[in-house]
Design a protein around this motif. Structure first.
Motif, PDB file in Angstrom:
ATOM      1  N   HIS A 148       0.829  -1.201   0.000  1.00 23.57           N
ATOM      2  CA  HIS A 148       0.000   0.000   0.000  1.00 23.57           C
ATOM      3  C   HIS A 148       0.870   1.260   0.000  1.00 23.57           C
ATOM      4  O   HIS A 148       1.579   1.538   0.956  1.00 23.57           O
ATOM      5  N   GLY A 149       0.835   2.029  -1.093  1.00 20.10           N
ATOM      6  CA  GLY A 149       1.568   3.281  -1.171  1.00 20.10           C
ATOM      7  C   GLY A 149       3.033   3.164  -1.517  1.00 20.10           C
ATOM      8  O   GLY A 149       3.740   4.180  -1.560  1.00 20.10           O
ATOM      9  N   GLN A 150       3.521   1.978  -1.815  1.00 20.39           N
ATOM     10  CA  GLN A 150       4.950   1.800  -2.055  1.00 20.39           C
ATOM     11  C   GLN A 150       5.412   2.422  -3.374  1.00 20.39           C
ATOM     12  O   GLN A 150       6.618   2.599  -3.593  1.00 20.39           O
ATOM     13  N   GLU A 151       4.482   2.806  -4.235  1.00 26.60           N
ATOM     14  CA  GLU A 151       4.852   3.392  -5.521  1.00 26.60           C
ATOM     15  C   GLU A 151       5.586   4.715  -5.379  1.00 26.60           C
ATOM     16  O   GLU A 151       6.271   5.154  -6.315  1.00 26.60           O
ATOM     17  N   ILE A 152       5.474   5.390  -4.231  1.00 26.06           N
ATOM     18  CA  ILE A 152       6.185   6.662  -4.059  1.00 26.06           C
ATOM     19  C   ILE A 152       7.523   6.456  -3.352  1.00 26.06           C
ATOM     20  O   ILE A 152       8.198   7.425  -3.013  1.00 26.06           O
ATOM     21  N   GLU A 153       7.917   5.205  -3.150  1.00 23.16           N
ATOM     22  CA  GLU A 153       9.166   4.885  -2.476  1.00 23.16           C
ATOM     23  C   GLU A 153      10.125   4.184  -3.437  1.00 23.16           C
ATOM     24  O   GLU A 153       9.765   3.849  -4.563  1.00 23.16           O
ATOM     25  N   ASP A 154      11.359   3.943  -2.975  1.00 24.12           N
ATOM     26  CA  ASP A 154      12.212   2.984  -3.658  1.00 24.12           C
ATOM     27  C   ASP A 154      11.582   1.613  -3.442  1.00 24.12           C
ATOM     28  O   ASP A 154      11.206   1.275  -2.327  1.00 24.12           O
ATOM     29  N   GLY A 180       9.499   1.358  -8.046  1.00 26.21           N
ATOM     30  CA  GLY A 180       8.849   2.616  -7.716  1.00 26.21           C
ATOM     31  C   GLY A 180       9.423   3.774  -8.512  1.00 26.21           C
ATOM     32  O   GLY A 180       8.687   4.573  -9.123  1.00 26.21           O
ATOM     33  N   THR A 181      10.758   3.890  -8.519  1.00 28.72           N
ATOM     34  CA  THR A 181      11.405   4.965  -9.268  1.00 28.72           C
ATOM     35  C   THR A 181      11.125   4.823 -10.760  1.00 28.72           C
ATOM     36  O   THR A 181      10.867   5.813 -11.452  1.00 28.72           O
ATOM     37  N   TRP A 182      11.173   3.586 -11.267  1.00 25.87           N
ATOM     38  CA  TRP A 182      10.907   3.377 -12.707  1.00 25.87           C
ATOM     39  C   TRP A 182       9.513   3.854 -13.065  1.00 25.87           C
ATOM     40  O   TRP A 182       9.325   4.561 -14.071  1.00 25.87           O
ATOM     41  N   TRP A 183       8.534   3.506 -12.240  1.00 29.27           N
ATOM     42  CA  TRP A 183       7.161   3.889 -12.557  1.00 29.27           C
ATOM     43  C   TRP A 183       6.965   5.401 -12.488  1.00 29.27           C
ATOM     44  O   TRP A 183       6.336   5.994 -13.358  1.00 29.27           O
ATOM     45  N   ARG A 184       7.508   6.031 -11.473  1.00 31.40           N
ATOM     46  CA  ARG A 184       7.349   7.483 -11.370  1.00 31.40           C
ATOM     47  C   ARG A 184       8.006   8.198 -12.538  1.00 31.40           C
ATOM     48  O   ARG A 184       7.465   9.182 -13.068  1.00 31.40           O
ATOM     49  N   LYS A 185       9.162   7.729 -12.959  1.00 31.55           N
ATOM     50  CA  LYS A 185       9.888   8.380 -14.047  1.00 31.55           C
ATOM     51  C   LYS A 185       9.253   8.121 -15.404  1.00 31.55           C
ATOM     52  O   LYS A 185       9.141   9.040 -16.235  1.00 31.55           O
ATOM     53  N   ASN A 186       8.798   6.896 -15.645  1.00 39.39           N
ATOM     54  CA  ASN A 186       8.361   6.502 -16.979  1.00 39.39           C
ATOM     55  C   ASN A 186       6.856   6.533 -17.192  1.00 39.39           C
ATOM     56  O   ASN A 186       6.397   6.473 -18.338  1.00 39.39           O
ATOM     57  N   VAL A 187       6.104   6.621 -16.110  1.00 42.78           N
ATOM     58  CA  VAL A 187       4.646   6.599 -16.232  1.00 42.78           C
ATOM     59  C   VAL A 187       4.020   7.840 -15.589  1.00 42.78           C
ATOM     60  O   VAL A 187       3.368   8.644 -16.257  1.00 42.78           O
ATOM     61  N   LEU A 188       4.214   8.021 -14.276  1.00 41.51           N
ATOM     62  CA  LEU A 188       3.542   9.117 -13.591  1.00 41.51           C
ATOM     63  C   LEU A 188       3.997  10.484 -14.098  1.00 41.51           C
ATOM     64  O   LEU A 188       3.157  11.344 -14.407  1.00 41.51           O
ATOM     65  N   ALA A 189       5.310  10.700 -14.186  1.00 43.41           N
ATOM     66  CA  ALA A 189       5.810  12.021 -14.581  1.00 43.41           C
ATOM     67  C   ALA A 189       5.347  12.414 -15.984  1.00 43.41           C
ATOM     68  O   ALA A 189       4.808  13.512 -16.174  1.00 43.41           O
TER      69      ALA A 189
END
Length: 632
Positions: free
Chosen positions: A339-345, A359-368
């Protein structure tokens, strides 16, 4: 003489300071925090809502910002604490704690806005847990989270001169509910919504119940959220091992009484509404949004091992995706997270290793890129569905997620504790066990800590725990396949089709789908044979025919129970085996079923808790099976 001299000297010093013994204080009336050298401006505003209530709002604007989009989060978790600088003038140090994808926010140059929701911390008004929407039977007023979202956005775009007039809203868990509320009557300036691990339907499968079984380890959350405006009155357990804490109380209702929960409005509502009646139906955001037109692009974010809100994101996706006729409005991300780990390493989940920081991959390649596309107009290459595939440990792109309406391939529970895709050849046969409420099956090994997110608390990762801890118990049925020679891929929700009887008049059924690792794993001594749960869930038998009208079970009559396990995107690799476990308690995460039908389990008495003989059909025309969403 010396005493008189000391007093005289003290009084003289006090007089020189210009104060008196009763009023002088070295502290200023209200300290103003300096912002020398900061790369952002911090502004605190109490924004008025349509009924006059003011909501406490913290606005962080990068220095020199111009034509910048706004990213809003509405929270019951203290906007001030989530935006308090940690001895640095950098914006990144002011964004910490729950619900901040700091790298995306800072690198994207967004104006960051965090607001206390109505009735919490600095905001005025009253707090209602999962407040029902305006127009439903449970909300006779003219305000709700949706109207508060609208009024907040309206104020922001009219008053933040550094903005480009475009707003995105995102959040996790309770904060993840708010981006869904914003879709009810979206403000024209709202350009994108990102609900992450959202609370959507608290009875069907999120925080409070799963298929009717009460998640009693959330009782402390109810107390701390509602007992005070600022969560200042803690829930204090009398046992380090909360197994003892819950067992000694007996029922969840009795524990609530002992702990003073009957003062709390939401707890009173839970006691009064144990079934899926209008109270819960009015709060089911997926069903509500499914009736409305789709106006704002939305990215639903789901954790495949979400230990708190495993239901909501995908339920909302199922409600919204059919409206997305051009396949460009509803997006879904699914990662190998708690739960919520997507904003963490996020390179591990408990003992599981993914070989990358997911987590970092998703934030960089999807969320951002997703946020930048809708808030800045930049191009993006984000698939409608981005899902991590465990087993192969690779990210996959889909045009849509399976609708999960089909039967799937039947994985049969078979005599001799076997498991396979061919039905048993013998006549009707059962696998039996005795379920004893006095000795419930645990959801993880003792000692069991209360829910927490500090570094040593196992709560976030328990869904990835090794299931060998219970697989040899006599009250847990374990069925295992032969060693796989080919990979087996599943994408979707495995569906349980369990035919079983009980000697009692009520029963819980817990079913687990497990990936059993080879007996030895190179490079990981002691990991061989690890039983990794791909999906697990519980079903309360009294709701077999109707979630809203519980009925007693007929003793010793074989009955079919049908329910879904959490969604999976997983490959069972060659050399592994598939396992299914069946049990009738999952304690203390869920309250114990007394196995005697009583009108309301919250008020079950000690004499109601009885042993029951459970029989699961493993051969014959009604043989139990799991319908697996196998991908060829």
């Amino acid at each position: 003489m010396r005493l008189r001299l000391a007093v005289a000297i003290g009084l003289a010093a006090l007089a020189a300071s210009g104060g008196t013994a009763q009023t002088y204080d070295d502290r200023p009336a209200k300290a103003v925090s300096p912002n020398y050298g900061f790369n952002y401006d911090r502004r605190v505003v109490d924004i008025p809502m349509r009924d006059g209530t003011k909501l406490h709002t913290v606005i962080l604007t990068p220095k020199g910002a111009s034509n910048a989009p706004i990213l809003l989060t509405r929270t019951p978790y203290n906007a001030e604490a989530l935006t308090t600088n940690r001895k640095s003038g950098d914006l990144g140090t002011a964004l910490y704690g729950y619900d901040n994808a700091t790298d995306v926010i800072v690198d994207g140059g967004y104006i960051r806005v965090i607001q206390d929701i109505r009735g919490k911390y600095g905001s005025g008004g009253t707090f209602v847990m999962n407040r029902a929407l305006v127009g439903t039977a449970e909300n006779p007023t003219k305000v709700d989270d949706a109207t508060d979202c609208y009024d907040t956005i309206d104020w922001l775009v009219k008053n933040l001169k550094a903005s480009n007039g475009k707003v995105g809203i995102l959040g996790i868990s309770y904060d993840g509910y708010e981006p869904l509320a914003a879709l009810v009557n979206p403000h024209p300036a709202l350009k994108v919504s990102v609900p992450m691990n959202p609370m959507v339907d608290g009875w069907m499968g999120d925080d409070w119940f799963h298929n009717g079984a009460f998640r009693q380890m959330g009782m402390d959350y109810i107390w701390e959220q509602e007992a005070t405006r600022d969560n200042s009155l803690p829930w204090v357990s009398s046992s380090d091992d909360i197994y003892d804490f819950y067992m000694r109380a007996g029922s969840a209702g009795e524990l609530g009484k002992r702990m003073g929960l009957e003062q709390i409005g939401f707890w009173k509502s839970i006691l009064a509404h144990p079934a899926y009646d209008r109270f819960w139906q009015d709060r089911a955001m997926d069903a509500y949004l499914g009736k409305l037109p789709l106006k704002v692009p939305v990215m639903l974010v789901h954790s495949l091992w979400d230990q708190e809100d495993s239901y909501g994101a995908l339920a909302t996706y199922r409600a919204l995706e059919p409206k997305d006729v051009n396949n460009d409005m509803v997006y879904l991300s699914m990662g190998p997270w708690h739960h919520g780990q997507e904003i963490e390493d996020a390179d591990t989940l408990g003992q599981m290793r993914w070989g990358q920081d997911t987590g970092t991959w998703w934030r960089k390649n999807v969320l951002a890129p997703f946020l930048a596309h809708y808030l800045k107009g930049t191009p993006m290459d984000v698939a409608p569905v981005t899902a991590f595939e465990s087993g192969t440990n690779e990210w996959r792109r889909f045009q849509s997620w399976p609708n999960e309406a089909g039967e799937g391939e039947r994985l049969y529970l078979k005599p001799g504790a076997a498991l396979g895709f061919d039905a048993a050849a013998s006549g009707e046969e059962t696998a039996d066990y005795v379920s004893d409420p006095a000795h419930p099956v645990l959801f993880r090994n003792r000692p069991i800590q209360a829910v927490g997110y500090d570094n040593n608390n196992p709560w976030p990762n328990w869904l990835a725990d090794d299931q060998r801890a219970v697989s040899s118990r006599p009250d847990v049925l374990t069925f295992t396949s032969e060693v796989l020679t080919q990979p087996l891929k599943i994408s979707g929700r495995p569906m349980v089709k369990l035919t079983a009887s009980t000697s009692g008049t009520d029963s819980d059924w817990v079913v687990k789908l497990i990936d059993v690792w080879p007996d030895q794993v190179p490079g990981r001594p002691g990991f061989g044979g690890y039983q990794f749960a791909v999906g697990m869930d519980i079903f309360r038998g009294r709701y077999r025919q109707s979630f809203s009208e519980p009925k007693a079970l007929t003793p010793n009559a074989p009955l079919q129970y049908s329910f879904a396990l959490p969604a999976a995107n997983h490959v069972f690799l060659p050399g592994h085996r598939i396992m299914v476990q069946v049990q009738s308690s999952w304690f203390p995460l869920y309250d114990r079923n007394p196995q005697t039908f009583v009108p309301n389990i919250f008020f079950a008495k000690p004499a109601d808790y009885v042993k029951a003989t459970q029989r699961v059909l493993v051969a014959g025309p009604n043989e139990s099976y799991i319908a697996l969403p196998v991908v060829k």
